[in-house]
Design a protein around this motif. Structure first.
Motif, PDB file in Angstrom:
ATOM      1  N   ASP A 131      -8.465   3.935   2.215  1.00  0.00           N
ATOM      2  CA  ASP A 131      -8.193   2.523   1.957  1.00  0.00           C
ATOM      3  C   ASP A 131      -8.156   1.716   3.241  1.00  0.00           C
ATOM      4  O   ASP A 131      -8.584   0.563   3.272  1.00  0.00           O
ATOM      5  N   GLU A 132      -7.597   2.292   4.292  1.00  0.00           N
ATOM      6  CA  GLU A 132      -7.417   1.552   5.546  1.00  0.00           C
ATOM      7  C   GLU A 132      -7.234   2.541   6.684  1.00  0.00           C
ATOM      8  O   GLU A 132      -6.625   3.612   6.524  1.00  0.00           O
ATOM      9  N   ILE A 133      -7.781   2.202   7.848  1.00  0.00           N
ATOM     10  CA  ILE A 133      -7.574   2.976   9.075  1.00  0.00           C
ATOM     11  C   ILE A 133      -7.108   1.996  10.142  1.00  0.00           C
ATOM     12  O   ILE A 133      -7.698   0.921  10.307  1.00  0.00           O
ATOM     13  N   TYR A 134      -6.048   2.338  10.869  1.00  0.00           N
ATOM     14  CA  TYR A 134      -5.494   1.410  11.838  1.00  0.00           C
ATOM     15  C   TYR A 134      -4.697   2.179  12.889  1.00  0.00           C
ATOM     16  O   TYR A 134      -4.341   3.352  12.705  1.00  0.00           O
TER      17      TYR A 134
ATOM     18  N   LEU B  34      -4.662   5.345   5.391  1.00  0.00           N
ATOM     19  CA  LEU B  34      -4.130   5.321   4.043  1.00  0.00           C
ATOM     20  C   LEU B  34      -5.213   5.848   3.111  1.00  0.00           C
ATOM     21  O   LEU B  34      -6.315   5.277   3.039  1.00  0.00           O
ATOM     22  N   ILE B  35      -4.887   6.949   2.433  1.00  0.00           N
ATOM     23  CA  ILE B  35      -5.845   7.657   1.593  1.00  0.00           C
ATOM     24  C   ILE B  35      -5.422   7.508   0.133  1.00  0.00           C
ATOM     25  O   ILE B  35      -4.235   7.666  -0.185  1.00  0.00           O
ATOM     26  N   PRO B  36      -6.348   7.202  -0.778  1.00  0.00           N
ATOM     27  CA  PRO B  36      -5.968   7.049  -2.189  1.00  0.00           C
ATOM     28  C   PRO B  36      -5.228   8.282  -2.714  1.00  0.00           C
ATOM     29  O   PRO B  36      -5.604   9.423  -2.399  1.00  0.00           O
ATOM     30  N   ARG B  37      -4.162   8.038  -3.473  1.00  0.00           N
ATOM     31  CA  ARG B  37      -3.425   9.150  -4.080  1.00  0.00           C
ATOM     32  C   ARG B  37      -4.357   9.981  -4.950  1.00  0.00           C
ATOM     33  O   ARG B  37      -5.143   9.447  -5.717  1.00  0.00           O
TER      34      ARG B  37
ATOM     35  N   TYR C 249      -1.231  -1.967   3.481  1.00  0.00           N
ATOM     36  CA  TYR C 249      -1.978  -1.678   2.264  1.00  0.00           C
ATOM     37  C   TYR C 249      -2.160  -2.946   1.419  1.00  0.00           C
ATOM     38  O   TYR C 249      -3.278  -3.267   0.978  1.00  0.00           O
ATOM     39  N   TYR C 250      -1.091  -3.679   1.195  1.00  0.00           N
ATOM     40  CA  TYR C 250      -1.188  -4.867   0.354  1.00  0.00           C
ATOM     41  C   TYR C 250      -1.923  -6.006   1.059  1.00  0.00           C
ATOM     42  O   TYR C 250      -2.638  -6.791   0.419  1.00  0.00           O
TER      43      TYR C 250
END
Length: 304
Positions: A259-262, A271-274, A297-298
């Motif tokens: 979802d996101e790399i930071y 952040l990896i999807p559940r 995430y949001y």
């Protein structure tokens, strides 16, 4: 023994909406804030937080919907609402050419406190804000943290049941922020004051009992910090790469979803999807989510 009736919410909004021309700043906002809690109102710049706060404080009428503050409709009785709450923003107007004592006496007068009551409360609040020794110092000569505590002291002189704080710690150092939050915790936990606060510091959001995320005028998530982490549809991993770009290239090469790399501090996070599995060659280490990760995430949803 009869069960006690639950206390009515201090803030209750129903489909609260504000439209400016063709632009909807706040869109059908529903909030419930319970008594003696610290409620965090979180969102990026332009998400509608300040407009919502202005409606909650009776400073701006809603286009549609209602905001009930201590049972009072802000659109019907805005002046009554203003007198029953304490409000402090990052631009709280202190009079820098007046002393600490003179500022507090002035604001106590605005709240309609009799002179002797004002004097007693000023003495009590100055001690509580750790400003007693600064009583005769011009407000303009205070440090940023001291000005912040003076502004908070002015906002609580009339002992409001609800304290609304709009980014109150945006311009102070970490030590002053910690002292400020200690004071808020004492007020909510020991005295039953309800605190409604916006902040961009996610370590501060961890202190809140409940949080609502606002995005493009809409509430997109709410709950306690623990609940928001538990129900986030993503898991956090720390990746052994030097940059976010390098980590992204590795994940794409492995056909791994993300979802996101930071970068956070010296870590590269993803952040990896559940439910998604990462291939072993990525060498990712699972980590505990923080409110910073939840916010990222949001916020990504706003950026698409």
């Amino acid at each position: 023994m009869q069960n006690e009736t639950p206390a009515a919410p201090v803030i209750e909004t129903h489909e609260l909406t504000r439209v400016f021309g063709g632009y909807t700043a706040v869109d059908r906002l529903n909030l419930t804030v319970r008594r003696a809690s610290i409620f965090g109102f979180i969102g990026s710049n332009g998400s509608g937080k300040s407009t919502a706060i202005r409606m909650i404080c009776g400073l701006l009428p809603p286009t549609r919907g209602t905001a009930l503050i201590l049972g009072c409709d802000t659109a019907v009785h805005p002046e009554r609402v203003k007198q029953s709450i304490g409000y402090m923003s990052q631009r709280f107007s202190l009079y820098e050419n007046l002393t600490v004592w003179e500022n507090m006496m002035f604001y106590g007068g605005l709240y309609g406190l009799a002179k002797e009551v004002r004097r007693r409360r000023c003495i009590d609040v100055l001690a509580r804000m750790r400003l007693a020794e600064k009583r005769d110092v011009l407000a303009g000569g205070l440090s940023g943290g001291q000005k912040q505590r003076l502004a908070l002291g002015c906002a609580i002189l009339h002992r409001p049941a609800l304290l609304v704080l709009d980014e109150p710690t945006s311009a102070v150092d970490p030590t002053s922020r910690r002292l400020f939050w200690n004071l808020l915790s004492e007020m909510a936990g020991g005295e039953g004051t309800t605190v409604f606060v916006t902040t961009h510091f996610m370590d501060e959001a961890e202190h809140c009992d409940e949080i609502a995320f606002l995005q493009a005028g809409r509430k997109i998530a709410d709950g306690s910090p623990a609940a928001l982490k538990d129900k986030l549809p993503a898991r956090l991993f720390v990746l052994p790469y030097e940059s976010a770009g390098e980590a992204e290239a590795a994940l794409r090469a492995a056909n791994a979803p993300f979802d996101e790399i930071y970068v956070f501090g010296r870590q590269v996070r993803a952040l990896i999807p559940r439910g998604a599995a990462l291939p072993p060659e990525v060498r990712a280490q699972p980590a505990a989510l923080s409110m910073e990760d939840v916010f990222i995430y949001y916020d990504r949803r706003r950026r698409g």
